[in-house]
Every structure is written in C-alpha cells, then in structure tokens.
Scaffold this active site. Sequence first.
Site, PDB file in Angstrom:
ATOM      1  CB  CYS A   1      -1.194   0.227   1.201  1.00 22.33           C
ATOM      2  SG  CYS A   1      -1.013  -1.223   2.354  1.00 22.33           S
TER       3      CYS A   1
ATOM      4  CB  VAL B   1      -0.633   5.800   0.000  1.00 24.26           C
ATOM      5  CG1 VAL B   1      -1.011   7.093   0.696  1.00 24.26           C
ATOM      6  CG2 VAL B   1      -1.794   4.537   0.448  1.00 24.26           C
TER       7      VAL B   1
END
Lengths: 480, 486
Positions: free
Chosen positions: B130, B134
């Site tokens: 992630c 992001v």
Amino acid sequence: MAERKPIEGITKERTEKLIEETLACMPEKAQKKRAPHLGPNDPSSSVCAVKSNRKVVPGVMSQRGCAYAGAKGVVWGPIRDMVHVSHGPVGCGVYSWGTRRNLMQGINGVTSFALDFTSDFQERDIVYGGDAKLEKLLDEANELFPLAKGFSVLSECPVGLIGDDINAVTKKKEAEYDKLVVPCNCEGFRGVSQSLGHHISNDSIRDHIIGRYEFAEEAGPYDVALIGDYNIGGDVWAAKPILEEIGLNVKSVWTGDGEVEKIAATHTVKLNLIHCYRSMNYMCKVMEEKWGIPWLEYNFFGPTKIEESLRAIGELFDDTIKANVEKVIAKYKPIMQAVLDEYKPRLEGKTAMLFVGGLRHRHTVGAYEDLGIEITGSGYEFAHQDDYDRTQPEMAKDTIIYDDVSEFELEKFVEEFKPDLIGSGIKEKYVFQKSGIPFRQMHSWDYSGPYHGYEGFEVFARDIDMAINSPTWKLVKSPF
Amino acid sequence: MSETALKKVTEYTPEEVEKVSNWINTEDYKEKNFAREALVINPAHACQPLGAQMVATSFEGSLPFVHGSQGCASYFRSTFSRHYREPAAATCDAMTEDGAVFGGQNNLFEGLENAYTLYKPKMMPVYTTCMPEVIGDDLTAFIKNAKQKGHIPEDLPVPYANTPSFNGTHIHGYDAMLKSILAYLTKGQKIEGKCTGKLNLIPGFDGNVGNIREYKRILDLFEIPYTVLADSSDVFDSGCDGHYELYSGGTKLEDAAESINGKATISMQKFSSVTTMKWIDENFSGVNEVMPMPFGVAKTDAFILKLSELFDKPVPEALKKERALAVDAMTDAHQYLHGKKFAVYGDPDYVIGIISFLLEMGARPWHVVISRGTKKVKKEIEAVLETSMYGEGCTVHVNKDLWHMRSLLMTDPVEGMIGDTHGKFAARDAKIPLFRIGFPIIDRVNLHRNPVVGYQGAITMLTMIANKFLDIKDETCEDQWFEMMR
C-alpha cells in the site's frame, strides 16, 4: 562470567575469510553496508563490534518484519482482554492473526479476543480518510464486545501517509466509553524493523495506560510484575508458577495472557522482572524513573540459567524468599538431572546456529549448553547494540555473529559451519530442511512449547533431541 | 476517563460472563452483528500482493520482488511457508520514512541490483504494497530508469503490477500480476498463422498443488500438449534430497512467451482471472474459455468435454473409468452426506465448486460467506444453488466475515463447515467439524497435496467428510449405539 572455551576448528581467520568471501558476492554498495553487521565474536570486549538496528539493505532478502508486526504481534496481541484493531487494509491483520502463538485464557469473543479486527480500508478510505470509519467501528466493537476492557488502534502504513488523526478519535472514544482506548502509531514503514514497533507500543503504554489503575488489594512486599514474556506456547504458564513457588506475588504479566487493567496498575509493584529485554526495556526504565521500581533481567531457559536467575532474584528479597529459592532449586534439580541423563548423551558435542528476534539467542545459549550443544553462529533480526554487547560473552571466541542476516548470507555461513541444528524462523526453516539440516522454529517453538522454566526445559530438550535425531534425516540421501 | 483518579482493577463476575457468553449466540446479537458497517472481524480474504506473489514465484527462475514496506514481504513469505511447509523466496526494497517522502525509486534501484546480483533470477516480477500506492510511485518510469542506469540488464524481464491492498483481495493481485507477466513475456511473440497446438491452462489462485498436478495428469491422459500459466506445483512442493534449490519448478519463460500462439486457453477460475482473460481475448490467437473449477462430477465432466471438444480428441478410457469409480464411491457413500447442512466460505471460485459437489451428494449448502465480493459473485453462487432442490434455503452473504458466520452457525446450526484454517474458531464454538479446503491451511499437514478437483478430488472430499462424520459418531455416541458397522 568465565569465557567459554574455544570451539574446535573455529578460528578468527576462518570466520573472517568466510565473511570476506560472502561479501565479495555483493555489489560494492551492499558490501559496504553489510560488512559492519558481520564479524567474529570477541568475548573479551565489552562493546560488540557488530553493528545493528540499521536499515535493511534493499533486495538482499532480509528476514525482518515491520513496526506494525512488532506492535500487533509482539506487544499488543497477547493482551487478552482488549480488542486490538488493525487499522488500515485487510492484509496485516490477517497475516498476524493467530500466527505468533501468544496463548491466552478466557472465552474467545467474550472475555478474550484472539480475533482479527480490522477496518479493511478501501480506496475511499484512502481518499477521504479513515477517522470517521474508525469512530464507527470502535462503537460497533464496544457494543458487540461489552466485556472488552479496552481497545487498541494499531495503524498500518496508509494511516500515517494520508494524515489521519487516530489519537483524536481514541481520545474522544475513551471519554465516551469510560474504558481505555489507546492509539499506537506503528505504521509499517516506520523505523528499520519490528523493534520500533515495540518502542512505539511501550510509549503508548506509558502515555495512555500505566498508572491509571490500582490493584483492588493492598500492595505487598513480594509484589512483582513479569515483563516481556509473551506466553509463546504457554511460556508464562511455566514461568509464573516458579516465581510464585519462591513466594513472589506476580501481579501482572506484560503482555502474555495479559490483562490490561493489571498492566495499568503495574506502577505499584516492588520489582519488575524482565525476560525480553529488547521489546520491553523501555517501560522498565520509565517505571524506574517515575516510580522508582527497580528491574532485573532474568532468564528461564535451561536449569543453569534458571538457577542463576532465581538466586539473583532472591538477592533482592528477604531471607524467606532466599530460602525458598534454594528449596525450589533443590526440588527441581533431580528432575532436571533426569532430563539431562536422558538427552545429553545423544546431543553432547553437537553444534547449532541461531538466528532469531532480539533476545532469544543470548537467552537460550545456556539451555543448549546444558544439553552439551555448542553454538557456532548467531545473530538477531532486530536487536540493538546493547543486545549484542550482552550476547558477546555468551558465545565462544571467533564464532560468527550476523546481524539482520540475509538468506544469501545465512546459507553461506551454514554451508561453511555445517551445524547439526539451526534455530530460526518459518521463512528459513524449509530452506535448510531441504538441505538435510535439522531445524526448529525458535520464534514459535515450532508449534510446541512451553520452553520457559523447568517444565519448559523438558519440552525443549525433547524437541531438540527429536529434531537432531529424527530417523527421517537418514532417509535424505537416496541409494540411487 | 479522568486523568487523576485511579480506577480499581476489576474482575467480571461469573454471571456477567455467562450472560454475554449466552448473548453472543442469540438472534438479538446476530442482528446487531449484521448491522455492522465499519468493523470487519475475522475476514476470509487477504490482500492483493499476496496473490501477486503466488503468480510471481510460479515461473522458472523467477524471484518475486515487493516494492514497498519490508514487513509485507515477510508476511507473504511466512503465509506461503506455513501453508505449503516449503520455502517461499521473495525479496523487497524495504521502503521506510524517507521513501514515503521522496518516493521509492532509489530503494527500487538498489533492491533490483542487489537481488539480481545475489540470486541471479531469470525474471523479477515487481508488485506493490500500500505504501507506494498511496504516495503514487511511477513504476513504469522507475523500472525503465533502473535499466537505463545499469542496475539490472536491459533484457531482464521485470514485469510489474500495481496491487494496492485497499482494493480487492488476493485474487485480484493474482489476476493483475498474471496479466502483467504474460503481457511482458508474449510481447512481440505473436506470429500470424502459427499455432503451437498447445493448451494454456490458468489454474487461478489455488493453494492446492495437487489440483494443478491433477489438471496436468488429465491433460497427459488426453495427450494434449499444454503450458500451465502459472505453475506453482513444483515451486511449492519440492523434494528433500539434501540440496536446496532456490528456483524449483515453475512455468518456463519460453513456454509462457509462446503461449500467445497457443491453440486454446482455459482459465479454471473465473473470478481470479477476469482482467487476464479479457486481455488474452484481445491478444492471444487461440480460443479462450473460462471454466468453473472442476469440483464434483458434473463440473469435471464439463472440463473433460471441453478438452475433448477443443482438441477434437475422444475422452480417454482411463478417465471414463475414473468417472465411474468416483460415481461408484459417491453412490456408495451418499447416505453419509445426504441432507447434511454445510457452511461454506472462501474465494468465489472455490466456493462455487464446493457447493456444486455438495449438491451432487444431496448435501445442503446452508450458509455461504464470501468476505469480499461483488453482486455478480453473489448472483453466480445463487445460480448454482438454483440448479438443485438441495440448494433451497441456502443464503449467500457477500461482504460478510467469519464473525457473521459465527452468528449464523449459532442461530441456525449446520453439521459441517468447509473452508480454510481461519474458520476453526467458529467451527469449534458451533461444535461442528471444519473440512479444510482452501487457502491457507496452517494447522494440518499435506492437505495441499491432495487434489480436490477432478474425479479423484471428488473421492478425496467425500472420504474426508464422510469418515469424519463417522468418527464423530463413534467418538460421541452412547455405548448402546456403538456398533461394529457404520
């Protein structure tokens, strides 16, 4: 402590040559970064030359985890009566659900919570932020788990990157519920290993938990806390009874099979006994500074270290406890001798190499040595300088020390020293078993345990013998 | 809570504990539990990069490379090693705080160079956690730059997939990575008019190496030449002969490159290959089919007939015999499963297959949970249930988790549960057996080696389930009901 006698065939030249040859396989930049983390042991020096607690070198296949893993897996997960929320995407909570073996009592879902609670972040949570979701999910958890004594919110990577303020949410909810609601900003990208997760978690306990409760009963002179035992495979249940047998009153355990209100009241004990120094020394130091509670490292692996530790503990108490210590040692001596009589003849002269977290290696050396096994190499995933300084005297001269060892390096070192046993983790296990080398997982006790205390040593000895002497190893070499 | 006043440590009374213990088994609790909107408890799915790693590791000489946080790589590796009891090599570029600020390009450069030098892979598929998703790392540029700057050779295949954990599940990561690798390896390989005559078989996210070997065995019996895309069987099930091979098994890169000129492509899992099959439809020469996983007789029949049709070959005698043996076993043992109610959870393709098998046995799928899925998944499962009267009364719950499942089990009991290890807590509370079919299985040995697909798989499942029920009967019945025969 007397220096260990040198191990036959292990010399400074051989170890240095091995390290040199291994480094030579790496690109120059990686060589430079890795070289300080490898070296021959020098028990005579008080400061270990091997460097630690630095960034992982990208691409080398380190075995390290992250701050979240240190927070959720190590410190928080074992507190049985709290709901621990893995705040962020689904994976972290799933992978750390039930995979550390921090056993707990209680009724699951009622008084203890070995479940995976997560906010299961979706794209919209990344875009709009997850604070509102967090508020809502805490309300839901509070309704569905009314006997939970508190909540911890453990941030995963995205939470810190998108600028959420979990601390504001937990503060609000704590006031609303009149229960502990604790934030822990342990995003996985913080720091260099699990270790920062331990530290951040300790800070959360310092800022939000400790000193807010008191025990219902009067404080007594023998009140102690057991710090840094996570009840892997039932370790706490093997260690606590010994302390009680010598007359101490174990008021709280950090955090194996732990209860959060008791943890919050630990500032009233007389002594903190710390097993895993790496993950919990921070709070021992806080309690010492703020409440004047002394702390003592102890080691319950193997009869030699148990006896040493019990006597050291006894020294801090009155004659009653000291006498009890001797009684307990005498009581278990024949039982331990029987264990040694059974297993030592089959294990004497064997060698082992270890690579575990941040403490266990230096603590378990004694248990291996009780069984006649010599340690030819060791290192940690996430230890710091003080851990290596404490490790050095436990190892023979010129044995190899490797910090944050990569799969490549460990394979090379094992190939050279050909140990009879490797004690390390799940990611390493099958690599070496394929090579025909007996292996025990030393994070999870390989689904066995306990290994702490007198009860644990019997299990440890049996397991080590079983690993090294299993007849299955004889089948590895095919006749055709 | 006030900052100054110390609260007393309290213990709950046995009455308080009993009250809640009973309450969590009630309809009232179930209602509140099902009203949850934000909190997920005990999900039965993992995140995208885990699935990506399964594909990335299933090619010959391929070293999976995680771009992002190091902890993720360790979690994926541990998960695979616990399930298969095998090594699961993968490396990562260990992004930390500075990566969050400046992006992960330097980590990627250094990581690729070190991994290439130390482990000499033939391919390094990159997928993301992630963190870089992001902050918006541009992998196309990063990998191009890494080659231009000489960190890795220009000709080293480095396909990549964006696999954000906050979107979809492990099956979507599998899909994204597979498409990326195939697109990379087949680029420029298409030759108009050329046909290798081979079948490309995509097993999907399947933690059962026995299943993949079963597909291969069936194809061998047909004498159909094939390439499995991607073949995890020898990667995650290698022998112990005293030598560890970092790269064991996997689909050969040249076979994967040639797959674009194949005669046909079959995906054995619809939901884990949606984008891959769409891409294959647009790019591959041959015919393409998506089949349901061959759980039970009818779905195995469909697979066999499809092979026969696509390759214009008669069904091998050996398979005809196998079918008859499976049917024999099922008719012989139907009484032990008939009418029994089951709870089933897991990945959509697995769940559909398991349900089909249960219906064939006259067993009744009763509670079905897919912990992350779409309306389409729900519809498809319901369509399978509607094919049989034994599917009546079954409820399909999409985007519900294993804590919802617990409420279902406690308020509307069933006799058995089928899924991965994570269901064991609910099964224990409901005092019913858990039949472990799925991923991961981290508390039993060797189940991942026994195929549950094909005619053989039907016998395997039947044996496991029927005998467990008989064991329970023998272990729990009163003395006067304990008999020699069952």
